[in-house]
Scaffold this motif. Structure first.
Motif, PDB file in Angstrom:
ATOM      1  N   THR A 198       0.831  -1.205   0.000  1.00 24.93           N
ATOM      2  CA  THR A 198       0.000   0.000   0.000  1.00 24.93           C
ATOM      3  C   THR A 198       0.866   1.256   0.000  1.00 24.93           C
ATOM      4  OG1 THR A 198      -1.755  -1.161   1.203  1.00 24.93           O
ATOM      5  CG2 THR A 198      -1.818   1.244   1.229  1.00 24.93           C
ATOM      6  N   VAL A 199       1.904   1.257   0.827  1.00 28.65           N
ATOM      7  CA  VAL A 199       2.820   2.409   0.876  1.00 28.65           C
ATOM      8  C   VAL A 199       3.452   2.641  -0.488  1.00 28.65           C
ATOM      9  CG1 VAL A 199       4.987   3.272   1.851  1.00 28.65           C
ATOM     10  CG2 VAL A 199       3.296   2.184   3.339  1.00 28.65           C
ATOM     11  N   ILE A 200       3.867   1.580  -1.153  1.00 27.58           N
ATOM     12  CA  ILE A 200       4.485   1.697  -2.477  1.00 27.58           C
ATOM     13  C   ILE A 200       3.493   2.265  -3.488  1.00 27.58           C
ATOM     14  CG2 ILE A 200       5.448   0.381  -4.410  1.00 27.58           C
ATOM     15  CD1 ILE A 200       6.635  -1.545  -2.317  1.00 27.58           C
ATOM     16  N   VAL A 201       2.240   1.795  -3.430  1.00 33.14           N
ATOM     17  CA  VAL A 201       1.217   2.279  -4.359  1.00 33.14           C
ATOM     18  C   VAL A 201       0.955   3.771  -4.142  1.00 33.14           C
ATOM     19  CG1 VAL A 201      -1.229   2.138  -4.992  1.00 33.14           C
ATOM     20  CG2 VAL A 201       0.106   0.045  -4.681  1.00 33.14           C
ATOM     21  N   TRP A 203       2.967   5.941  -2.758  1.00 34.29           N
ATOM     22  CA  TRP A 203       4.175   6.658  -3.196  1.00 34.29           C
ATOM     23  C   TRP A 203       4.171   6.847  -4.707  1.00 34.29           C
ATOM     24  CZ3 TRP A 203       8.037   4.563  -6.409  1.00 34.29           C
ATOM     25  CH2 TRP A 203       9.151   5.388  -6.599  1.00 34.29           C
ATOM     26  N   TYR A 204       3.803   5.805  -5.443  1.00 32.69           N
ATOM     27  CA  TYR A 204       3.760   5.883  -6.902  1.00 32.69           C
ATOM     28  C   TYR A 204       2.707   6.900  -7.357  1.00 32.69           C
ATOM     29  CZ  TYR A 204       3.303   4.557 -11.795  1.00 32.69           C
ATOM     30  OH  TYR A 204       3.260   4.590 -13.156  1.00 32.69           O
ATOM     31  N   ILE A 205       1.545   6.889  -6.716  1.00 29.62           N
ATOM     32  CA  ILE A 205       0.472   7.824  -7.069  1.00 29.62           C
ATOM     33  C   ILE A 205       0.940   9.266  -6.897  1.00 29.62           C
ATOM     34  CG2 ILE A 205      -1.783   8.711  -6.327  1.00 29.62           C
ATOM     35  CD1 ILE A 205      -2.567   5.809  -5.713  1.00 29.62           C
ATOM     36  N   LEU A 206       1.574   9.545  -5.762  1.00 35.00           N
ATOM     37  CA  LEU A 206       2.016  10.910  -5.482  1.00 35.00           C
ATOM     38  C   LEU A 206       3.196  11.327  -6.348  1.00 35.00           C
ATOM     39  CD1 LEU A 206       1.762  10.956  -1.575  1.00 35.00           C
ATOM     40  CD2 LEU A 206       0.251  12.109  -3.201  1.00 35.00           C
ATOM     41  N   LYS A 207       4.024  10.390  -6.714  1.00 34.14           N
ATOM     42  CA  LYS A 207       5.264  10.706  -7.420  1.00 34.14           C
ATOM     43  C   LYS A 207       5.096  10.764  -8.932  1.00 34.14           C
ATOM     44  CE  LYS A 207       9.891  11.075  -7.313  1.00 34.14           C
ATOM     45  NZ  LYS A 207      10.621  12.130  -6.592  1.00 34.14           N
ATOM     46  N   PHE A 208       4.274   9.875  -9.484  1.00 33.10           N
ATOM     47  CA  PHE A 208       4.295   9.699 -10.939  1.00 33.10           C
ATOM     48  C   PHE A 208       2.953   9.894 -11.647  1.00 33.10           C
ATOM     49  CE2 PHE A 208       7.822   7.020  -9.371  1.00 33.10           C
ATOM     50  CZ  PHE A 208       8.871   7.625 -10.040  1.00 33.10           C
ATOM     51  N   THR A 209       1.889  10.174 -10.937  1.00 30.01           N
ATOM     52  CA  THR A 209       0.597  10.313 -11.602  1.00 30.01           C
ATOM     53  C   THR A 209       0.122  11.762 -11.612  1.00 30.01           C
ATOM     54  OG1 THR A 209      -0.768   9.960  -9.621  1.00 30.01           O
ATOM     55  CG2 THR A 209      -0.030   7.997 -10.822  1.00 30.01           C
ATOM     56  N   LYS A 210      -0.715  12.057 -12.588  1.00 27.15           N
ATOM     57  CA  LYS A 210      -1.304  13.381 -12.692  1.00 27.15           C
ATOM     58  C   LYS A 210      -2.150  13.689 -11.464  1.00 27.15           C
ATOM     59  CE  LYS A 210      -4.443  16.099 -15.590  1.00 27.15           C
ATOM     60  NZ  LYS A 210      -5.291  16.092 -16.808  1.00 27.15           N
ATOM     61  N   PHE A 211      -2.877  12.672 -10.979  1.00 25.63           N
ATOM     62  CA  PHE A 211      -3.705  12.837  -9.782  1.00 25.63           C
ATOM     63  C   PHE A 211      -2.861  13.267  -8.590  1.00 25.63           C
ATOM     64  CE2 PHE A 211      -5.478  10.616  -5.960  1.00 25.63           C
ATOM     65  CZ  PHE A 211      -6.565  11.466  -5.758  1.00 25.63           C
ATOM     66  N   GLY A 212      -1.703  12.635  -8.421  1.00 28.06           N
ATOM     67  CA  GLY A 212      -0.818  12.994  -7.316  1.00 28.06           C
ATOM     68  C   GLY A 212      -0.305  14.414  -7.436  1.00 28.06           C
ATOM     69  N   THR A 285      -0.507  22.648   6.547  1.00 30.06           N
ATOM     70  CA  THR A 285      -1.128  23.630   5.668  1.00 30.06           C
ATOM     71  C   THR A 285      -1.357  23.096   4.263  1.00 30.06           C
ATOM     72  OG1 THR A 285       1.088  24.507   5.234  1.00 30.06           O
ATOM     73  CG2 THR A 285      -0.230  25.622   6.913  1.00 30.06           C
ATOM     74  N   GLY A 286      -0.845  21.905   3.967  1.00 30.25           N
ATOM     75  CA  GLY A 286      -1.047  21.296   2.666  1.00 30.25           C
ATOM     76  C   GLY A 286       0.043  21.638   1.674  1.00 30.25           C
ATOM     77  N   GLY A 287       0.045  20.923   0.537  1.00 26.74           N
ATOM     78  CA  GLY A 287       0.977  21.209  -0.537  1.00 26.74           C
ATOM     79  C   GLY A 287       2.314  20.521  -0.446  1.00 26.74           C
ATOM     80  N   VAL A 288       2.653  19.992   0.711  1.00 29.74           N
ATOM     81  CA  VAL A 288       3.951  19.329   0.915  1.00 29.74           C
ATOM     82  C   VAL A 288       3.724  18.048   1.699  1.00 29.74           C
ATOM     83  CG1 VAL A 288       6.236  19.489   1.973  1.00 29.74           C
ATOM     84  CG2 VAL A 288       5.225  21.503   0.903  1.00 29.74           C
ATOM     85  N   GLY A 289       4.297  16.964   1.227  1.00 37.96           N
ATOM     86  CA  GLY A 289       4.150  15.692   1.925  1.00 37.96           C
ATOM     87  C   GLY A 289       4.921  14.598   1.220  1.00 37.96           C
ATOM     88  N   ASN A 290       5.187  13.536   1.935  1.00 37.99           N
ATOM     89  CA  ASN A 290       5.960  12.432   1.386  1.00 37.99           C
ATOM     90  C   ASN A 290       5.592  11.166   2.147  1.00 37.99           C
ATOM     91  OD1 ASN A 290       8.008  10.558   0.639  1.00 37.99           O
ATOM     92  ND2 ASN A 290       9.365  12.254   0.110  1.00 37.99           N
ATOM     93  N   VAL A 291       5.048  10.180   1.451  1.00 40.82           N
ATOM     94  CA  VAL A 291       4.604   8.963   2.131  1.00 40.82           C
ATOM     95  C   VAL A 291       5.792   8.156   2.669  1.00 40.82           C
ATOM     96  CG1 VAL A 291       4.588   7.391   0.155  1.00 40.82           C
ATOM     97  CG2 VAL A 291       2.901   7.105   1.972  1.00 40.82           C
ATOM     98  N   ILE A 292       6.970   8.352   2.088  1.00 42.19           N
ATOM     99  CA  ILE A 292       8.165   7.697   2.638  1.00 42.19           C
ATOM    100  C   ILE A 292       8.470   8.284   4.022  1.00 42.19           C
ATOM    101  CG2 ILE A 292      10.606   7.205   2.289  1.00 42.19           C
ATOM    102  CD1 ILE A 292       8.712   5.835   0.316  1.00 42.19           C
ATOM    103  N   GLY A 293       8.304   9.599   4.147  1.00 47.86           N
ATOM    104  CA  GLY A 293       8.460  10.225   5.456  1.00 47.86           C
ATOM    105  C   GLY A 293       7.441   9.705   6.446  1.00 47.86           C
ATOM    106  N   THR A 294       6.206   9.514   5.985  1.00 49.65           N
ATOM    107  CA  THR A 294       5.165   8.947   6.841  1.00 49.65           C
ATOM    108  C   THR A 294       5.543   7.550   7.310  1.00 49.65           C
ATOM    109  OG1 THR A 294       3.457  10.213   5.665  1.00 49.65           O
ATOM    110  CG2 THR A 294       2.727   8.304   6.940  1.00 49.65           C
ATOM    111  N   PHE A 295       6.133   6.781   6.420  1.00 45.46           N
ATOM    112  CA  PHE A 295       6.621   5.439   6.748  1.00 45.46           C
ATOM    113  C   PHE A 295       7.611   5.503   7.910  1.00 45.46           C
ATOM    114  CE2 PHE A 295      10.107   2.389   6.111  1.00 45.46           C
ATOM    115  CZ  PHE A 295       9.423   1.179   6.147  1.00 45.46           C
TER     116      PHE A 295
END
Length: 346
Positions: A198-201, A203-212, A285-295
């Protein structure tokens, strides 16, 4: 310039300045805490690799919930209903399998569908009705916790053989020699593999998709995102739908650990998810985040709990106290970054 390139240009500098810096701080903090544990409590089992793997086993549900929380926080929103959703999912699973004698697969399908529906309702109210995320998800918190009590005020232990077999299945990663000269298996449970996937998915969404990329743009400046032609309401809606699904999945993984349901289950779980995301570098405040950091934020929480257990005499509530202090530290860091940025613009 295309929309995708424009969004990337707008958000790239902010992520480099904020998210990556906070991510480095988070990783360094985790490494320092873990090395401290190895030095101080190595003779109490902290240095065993299985102890490290147990951190993932115990916090698989939190990993998934915090990943979903990262998504909505990047948009500038929040979801405080997560803990109640997790508790309700555990109760539905327990009640469905034990009282209604459902097959485990059917019960799991029901709770995952519930998560999607719940996310649709909250997402529609927040994005299309333009209600405040805190108020909407607070109502969701009360609804899910109340429904959990309505289903059953008693604790229900799960005895379904298929569910327990899956919950207790050991995925062997290798073997090590213990002090007695015997080979001991190193293992995780299936919930860990699901959580890491789930974390990998995410991460991929945020890093490589238009939605992210759209989520980053919306959290960075919603008005600018509108001017760029981004459908803000649609993207925020799907962020909360995905969060609802991940919350129900987190409840499933949580239940694989507890194998039961009761009213007070997972109380305060949403605060752990928010704290993990913030410690991992996601800006409130939004606009900045990283799921690897959340990990790594989840790992910091798990390390604190393991250190408290190895110490042996401190109350488990000390882990909450220490986590709150670290959370305050990262909030101050975030505020400092914002102040510095504002001054640099003048």
């Amino acid at each position: 310039m295309s929309e995708n390139k424009f969004i990337t240009t707008l958000t790239k500098k902010k992520r480099i300045d904020s998210s990556n810096f906070l991510l480095i701080v988070t990783i360094c903090l985790f490494v320092a805490m873990y090395i401290l544990g190895l030095i101080v409590y190595n003779n109490r089992g902290f240095g065993k690799f299985q102890t490290f793997l147990n951190m993932f086993i115990d916090n698989a549900g939190l990993l998934v919930a915090a990943s979903g929380m990262t998504l909505v926080m990047i948009t500038g929103g929040i979801d405080i209903s997560v803990g109640s959703v997790v508790g309700l999912v555990c109760m539905i699973l327990a009640y469905g399998m034990e009282r209604m004698h459902m097959p485990s697969g059917v019960a799991i399908l029901i709770v995952l569908c519930f998560g999607v529906v719940f996310g649709v309702v909250q997402g529609w109210l927040i994005s299309y009705m333009e209600l405040q995320p805190f108020i909407v998800t607070l109502a969701g918190l009360f609804f899910c916790r109340g429904l959990t009590a309505v289903i059953s005020a008693d604790t229900i232990a799960i005895t379904n053989k298929a569910f327990l077999k899956f919950a207790n299945f050991n995925v062997v990663l290798g073997h090590v020699m213990n002090k007695r000269g015997k080979l001991v298996a190193l293992f995780v449970h299936p919930n860990v593999l699901i959580a890491l996937f789930t974390v990998i998915v995410v991460w991929y969404i945020l890093k490589f998709t238009k939605f992210g990329r759209n989520l980053f743009a919306i959290g960075g400046n919603e008005q600018s995102a509108l001017l760029m032609g981004i459908n803000v309401k649609k993207n925020k809606f799907f962020a909360y739908v995905l969060e609802g699904f991940l919350a129900s999945l987190a409840g499933l993984l949580f239940c694989l650990n507890t194998t039961g349901g009761f009213v007070e289950q997972a109380r305060g779980f949403e605060m752990d998810a928010i704290a993990s995301a913030v410690i991992g570098g996601t800006m409130l405040t939004g606009g900045v985040g990283n799921v690897i950091g959340t990990f790594f934020g989840v790992l910091i929480k798990a390390t604190i709990e393991t250190l408290i257990r190895c110490q042996g005499t401190l109350s488990s509530w000390w882990s909450r106290i220490i986590l709150s202090l670290i959370l305050c530290l990262f909030i101050v860091l975030q505020s400092t970054i914002v102040i510095i940025k504002n001054k640099s613009k003048k």
